[in-house]
Design a protein around this motif. Sequence first.
Motif, PDB file in Angstrom:
ATOM      1  N   TYR A   7      18.439 -46.797  21.380  1.00 54.19           N
ATOM      2  CA  TYR A   7      19.250 -46.485  20.640  1.00 54.19           C
ATOM      3  C   TYR A   7      20.140 -44.869  20.951  1.00 54.19           C
ATOM      4  CZ  TYR A   7      21.745 -46.261  15.920  1.00 54.19           C
ATOM      5  OH  TYR A   7      22.755 -45.408  14.986  1.00 54.19           O
ATOM      6  N   SER A  11      26.584 -42.103  18.841  1.00 55.08           N
ATOM      7  CA  SER A  11      27.609 -43.537  18.275  1.00 55.08           C
ATOM      8  C   SER A  11      27.676 -44.401  17.228  1.00 55.08           C
ATOM      9  CB  SER A  11      27.590 -43.920  20.166  1.00 55.08           C
ATOM     10  OG  SER A  11      26.786 -44.747  20.400  1.00 55.08           O
ATOM     11  N   LYS A  13      24.929 -46.645  18.195  1.00 59.88           N
ATOM     12  CA  LYS A  13      25.017 -47.983  19.132  1.00 59.88           C
ATOM     13  C   LYS A  13      23.797 -48.065  19.774  1.00 59.88           C
ATOM     14  CE  LYS A  13      30.174 -48.438  19.250  1.00 59.88           C
ATOM     15  NZ  LYS A  13      31.461 -48.676  20.731  1.00 59.88           N
ATOM     16  N   SER A  16      23.604 -51.757  26.203  1.00 62.55           N
ATOM     17  CA  SER A  16      23.555 -52.897  27.364  1.00 62.55           C
ATOM     18  C   SER A  16      22.841 -52.835  28.416  1.00 62.55           C
ATOM     19  CB  SER A  16      24.979 -53.572  26.141  1.00 62.55           C
ATOM     20  OG  SER A  16      26.005 -52.975  27.596  1.00 62.55           O
ATOM     21  N   LEU A  30      27.308 -48.949  26.344  1.00 65.83           N
ATOM     22  CA  LEU A  30      26.921 -49.331  25.184  1.00 65.83           C
ATOM     23  C   LEU A  30      26.985 -50.315  24.928  1.00 65.83           C
ATOM     24  CD1 LEU A  30      27.265 -45.422  23.907  1.00 65.83           C
ATOM     25  CD2 LEU A  30      24.708 -46.904  24.254  1.00 65.83           C
ATOM     26  N   ASN A  32      28.815 -53.094  22.722  1.00 68.81           N
ATOM     27  CA  ASN A  32      30.058 -53.393  21.642  1.00 68.81           C
ATOM     28  C   ASN A  32      29.495 -54.044  20.233  1.00 68.81           C
ATOM     29  OD1 ASN A  32      31.436 -51.616  22.209  1.00 68.81           O
ATOM     30  ND2 ASN A  32      32.519 -52.614  23.633  1.00 68.81           N
ATOM     31  N   THR A  37      22.726 -56.151  23.425  1.00 69.96           N
ATOM     32  CA  THR A  37      21.406 -55.305  23.238  1.00 69.96           C
ATOM     33  C   THR A  37      21.272 -55.682  24.288  1.00 69.96           C
ATOM     34  OG1 THR A  37      21.871 -54.209  21.072  1.00 69.96           O
ATOM     35  CG2 THR A  37      20.426 -54.069  21.824  1.00 69.96           C
TER      36      THR A  37
END
Length: 76
Positions: A7, A11, A13, A16, A30, A32, A37
């Motif tokens: 994490y 941000s 987020k 990814s 990161l 969206n 994730t």
Amino acid sequence: MASYGLYHPASGKFVSNYIRNLHGRYEVQLANDIQDTRIWAKKESAELQLRKLLNDPDDDMLEVREVSLTVPKWNV
């Protein structure tokens, strides 16, 4: 069963993807959407990957957090 992700608190987020560049440093992308994730089944595995990504152990750019992939019910 709990799932864990990396994490980015600044941000809000999750990570990814991450790619190691030619200079040996990682570039972090990161997510969206929560579905994008990167997930680990064990917290220890996510923490190990976090240590590999961060050059400085005191760097707090990322942290391990539990990920909930369930969709909350809307009050309709």
